[in-house]
Design a protein around this motif. Structure first.
Motif, PDB file in Angstrom:
ATOM      1  N   VAL A 105     -57.162  17.212 -35.930  1.00  0.00           N
ATOM      2  CA  VAL A 105     -57.405  18.174 -34.853  1.00  0.00           C
ATOM      3  C   VAL A 105     -57.898  17.488 -33.600  1.00  0.00           C
ATOM      4  N   LYS A 106     -58.503  16.320 -33.742  1.00  0.00           N
ATOM      5  CA  LYS A 106     -59.000  15.627 -32.558  1.00  0.00           C
ATOM      6  C   LYS A 106     -57.858  15.114 -31.687  1.00  0.00           C
ATOM      7  N   SER A 107     -56.656  15.085 -32.267  1.00  0.00           N
ATOM      8  CA  SER A 107     -55.509  14.609 -31.495  1.00  0.00           C
ATOM      9  C   SER A 107     -54.829  15.711 -30.707  1.00  0.00           C
ATOM     10  N   ILE A 108     -55.404  16.933 -30.753  1.00  0.00           N
ATOM     11  CA  ILE A 108     -54.845  18.023 -29.966  1.00  0.00           C
ATOM     12  C   ILE A 108     -54.921  17.671 -28.490  1.00  0.00           C
ATOM     13  N   GLY A 109     -53.811  17.785 -27.792  1.00  0.00           N
ATOM     14  CA  GLY A 109     -53.777  17.501 -26.358  1.00  0.00           C
ATOM     15  C   GLY A 109     -53.647  18.768 -25.560  1.00  0.00           C
ATOM     16  N   ASP A 110     -54.150  18.753 -24.332  1.00  0.00           N
ATOM     17  CA  ASP A 110     -54.158  19.960 -23.507  1.00  0.00           C
ATOM     18  C   ASP A 110     -54.000  19.566 -22.050  1.00  0.00           C
ATOM     19  N   ASP A 111     -52.945  20.100 -21.399  1.00  0.00           N
ATOM     20  CA  ASP A 111     -52.772  19.847 -19.968  1.00  0.00           C
ATOM     21  C   ASP A 111     -53.119  21.067 -19.129  1.00  0.00           C
ATOM     22  N   GLY A 112     -53.770  22.047 -19.761  1.00  0.00           N
ATOM     23  CA  GLY A 112     -54.149  23.265 -19.053  1.00  0.00           C
ATOM     24  C   GLY A 112     -53.162  24.395 -19.238  1.00  0.00           C
ATOM     25  N   VAL A 113     -51.924  24.068 -19.577  1.00  0.00           N
ATOM     26  CA  VAL A 113     -50.898  25.092 -19.802  1.00  0.00           C
ATOM     27  C   VAL A 113     -50.396  25.008 -21.232  1.00  0.00           C
ATOM     28  N   ILE A 139     -38.686  52.918 -33.037  1.00  0.00           N
ATOM     29  CA  ILE A 139     -38.205  52.290 -31.806  1.00  0.00           C
ATOM     30  C   ILE A 139     -38.369  50.774 -31.876  1.00  0.00           C
ATOM     31  N   LYS A 140     -37.678  50.082 -31.000  1.00  0.00           N
ATOM     32  CA  LYS A 140     -37.789  48.628 -30.933  1.00  0.00           C
ATOM     33  C   LYS A 140     -39.176  48.245 -30.431  1.00  0.00           C
ATOM     34  N   GLN A 141     -39.825  47.337 -31.148  1.00  0.00           N
ATOM     35  CA  GLN A 141     -41.161  46.910 -30.747  1.00  0.00           C
ATOM     36  C   GLN A 141     -41.073  46.108 -29.449  1.00  0.00           C
ATOM     37  N   PRO A 142     -41.834  46.490 -28.436  1.00  0.00           N
ATOM     38  CA  PRO A 142     -41.727  45.798 -27.141  1.00  0.00           C
ATOM     39  C   PRO A 142     -42.264  44.372 -27.199  1.00  0.00           C
ATOM     40  N   GLU A 143     -41.524  43.464 -26.581  1.00  0.00           N
ATOM     41  CA  GLU A 143     -41.980  42.083 -26.481  1.00  0.00           C
ATOM     42  C   GLU A 143     -42.912  41.929 -25.285  1.00  0.00           C
ATOM     43  N   SER A 144     -43.830  40.985 -25.374  1.00  0.00           N
ATOM     44  CA  SER A 144     -44.727  40.703 -24.255  1.00  0.00           C
ATOM     45  C   SER A 144     -45.193  39.256 -24.332  1.00  0.00           C
ATOM     46  N   LYS A 145     -45.761  38.787 -23.231  1.00  0.00           N
ATOM     47  CA  LYS A 145     -46.213  37.395 -23.159  1.00  0.00           C
ATOM     48  C   LYS A 145     -47.614  37.252 -23.752  1.00  0.00           C
ATOM     49  N   PHE A 146     -47.807  36.133 -24.461  1.00  0.00           N
ATOM     50  CA  PHE A 146     -49.119  35.784 -25.015  1.00  0.00           C
ATOM     51  C   PHE A 146     -49.419  34.318 -24.691  1.00  0.00           C
ATOM     52  N   ILE A 147     -50.677  34.033 -24.456  1.00  0.00           N
ATOM     53  CA  ILE A 147     -51.141  32.661 -24.333  1.00  0.00           C
ATOM     54  C   ILE A 147     -51.655  32.226 -25.698  1.00  0.00           C
ATOM     55  N   PHE A 148     -51.091  31.136 -26.206  1.00  0.00           N
ATOM     56  CA  PHE A 148     -51.506  30.588 -27.497  1.00  0.00           C
ATOM     57  C   PHE A 148     -52.420  29.396 -27.263  1.00  0.00           C
ATOM     58  N   ARG A 149     -53.594  29.420 -27.909  1.00  0.00           N
ATOM     59  CA  ARG A 149     -54.547  28.330 -27.749  1.00  0.00           C
ATOM     60  C   ARG A 149     -55.040  27.862 -29.120  1.00  0.00           C
ATOM     61  N   MET A 150     -55.418  26.592 -29.156  1.00  0.00           N
ATOM     62  CA  MET A 150     -55.992  25.999 -30.363  1.00  0.00           C
ATOM     63  C   MET A 150     -57.294  25.304 -29.990  1.00  0.00           C
ATOM     64  N   GLN A 151     -58.144  25.146 -30.985  1.00  0.00           N
ATOM     65  CA  GLN A 151     -59.374  24.385 -30.784  1.00  0.00           C
ATOM     66  C   GLN A 151     -59.749  23.702 -32.086  1.00  0.00           C
ATOM     67  N   THR A 152     -60.674  22.777 -31.991  1.00  0.00           N
ATOM     68  CA  THR A 152     -61.082  22.063 -33.186  1.00  0.00           C
ATOM     69  C   THR A 152     -61.679  23.025 -34.193  1.00  0.00           C
ATOM     70  N   GLY A 153     -61.505  22.679 -35.446  1.00  0.00           N
ATOM     71  CA  GLY A 153     -61.981  23.552 -36.520  1.00  0.00           C
ATOM     72  C   GLY A 153     -61.146  23.459 -37.777  1.00  0.00           C
ATOM     73  N   PRO A 154     -59.776  23.608 -37.720  1.00  0.00           N
ATOM     74  CA  PRO A 154     -59.036  24.061 -36.533  1.00  0.00           C
ATOM     75  C   PRO A 154     -59.056  25.586 -36.426  1.00  0.00           C
ATOM     76  N   ALA A 155     -58.683  26.099 -35.255  1.00  0.00           N
ATOM     77  CA  ALA A 155     -58.629  27.545 -35.056  1.00  0.00           C
ATOM     78  C   ALA A 155     -57.543  27.866 -34.028  1.00  0.00           C
ATOM     79  N   CYS A 156     -56.987  29.072 -34.143  1.00  0.00           N
ATOM     80  CA  CYS A 156     -55.897  29.503 -33.254  1.00  0.00           C
ATOM     81  C   CYS A 156     -56.234  30.870 -32.669  1.00  0.00           C
ATOM     82  N   ALA A 157     -55.667  31.134 -31.481  1.00  0.00           N
ATOM     83  CA  ALA A 157     -55.916  32.423 -30.836  1.00  0.00           C
ATOM     84  C   ALA A 157     -54.739  32.815 -29.961  1.00  0.00           C
ATOM     85  N   LEU A 158     -54.538  34.130 -29.830  1.00  0.00           N
ATOM     86  CA  LEU A 158     -53.542  34.686 -28.918  1.00  0.00           C
ATOM     87  C   LEU A 158     -54.253  35.551 -27.881  1.00  0.00           C
TER      88      LEU A 158
END
Length: 240
Positions: A146-154, A187-206
């Motif tokens: 997890v320490k090798s996770i890289g992040d350029d802000g986007v 009905i068709k489930q509407p699509e939408s944009k999500f920001i996916f993030r990770m952090q040490t732990g490891p852990a994930c979030a939308l």
């Protein structure tokens, strides 16, 4: 000194005056000596359902003789629709049926462990390309890396297992396009944009990234579904 008979007569007159309803007009305004409470016409308790199909069946089967009156199908939100009658004598609108969509719990805006995240993606999201990418990351990320996770802000990159002993670094694009189960299944489930993030732990979030625009898309889809199935019924009006 007032005798008992006269006293009784006076008390009777006072009592009758107090109990009498009086209405007076003074300088164009109406005044009364008592507050009256209107007895309102009774209304039915709404039938509770969970699908759009049940609403269509209720109308077409003429349950409660709805064909004999004007009714409104009110799309209140992306997961709630109700059937209401025209105004009654008290200017109240009787609600006949309410449909509340049953949707799975979706965790957003906070980090959770990869196992829970993986299960949520598979059970509460429609299958698409971006979901597959997130599953590949959340299901294979190595805790020791997890320490090798890289992040350029986007975008972020993380080391994941690609074999028995091999490790590959992958880049997760942002935002991702996902379609959670958030509205009625018809009905068709509407699509939408999500920001996916990770952090040490490891852990994930939308994190939701469309400002809630998907709600309007869902409501329009519900309206289109109901219009198509209730076409030709002149006593039914659909509003959202």
């Amino acid at each position: 000194m007032i005798n008992e008979g006269l006293r009784g007569a006076i008390e009777l007159l006072i009592e009758e005056g107090e109990n009498k309803y009086i209405k007076e007009e003074l300088y164009g305004a109406a005044y009364t000596n008592k507050n009256l409470i209107r007895v309102e016409a009774p209304v039915a308790r709404a039938l509770e359902t969970t699908t759009l199909t049940s609403l269509v069946d209720y109308i077409k089967e003429n349950v409660d003789l709805v064909a004999e009156s004007n009714i409104i199908v009110h799309i209140e939100s992306y997961n709630k629709v109700s059937i209401k009658k025209e105004l009654n004598v008290d200017k109240r609108r009787e609600c006949l049926v309410t449909a509340q969509a049953l949707t799975p719990g979706i965790i957003t805006d906070r980090f959770i462990d990869p196992e829970r995240f993986n299960i949520m993606l598979q059970s509460a999201f429609v299958e698409n390309e971006d979901r597959a990418k997130l599953l590949k990351v959340s299901g294979n990320i190595k805790e020791e890396n997890v320490k090798s996770i890289g992040d350029d802000g986007v975008s972020q990159s993380a080391a994941i297992k690609t074999g028995v002993a091999s490790v590959t670094e992958v880049v997760i694009p942002n935002p991702v396009i996902l379609a959670p189960f958030r509205t009625f299944p018809e009905i068709k489930q509407p699509e939408s944009k999500f920001i996916f993030r990770m952090q040490t732990g490891p852990a994930c979030a939308l994190y939701e990234a469309d400002g809630g625009a998907w709600r309007n898309v869902a409501m329009e889809s519900i309206k289109g579904y109901l219009k198509a199935r209730l076409e030709g019924l002149d006593n039914v009006k659909i509003i959202s």
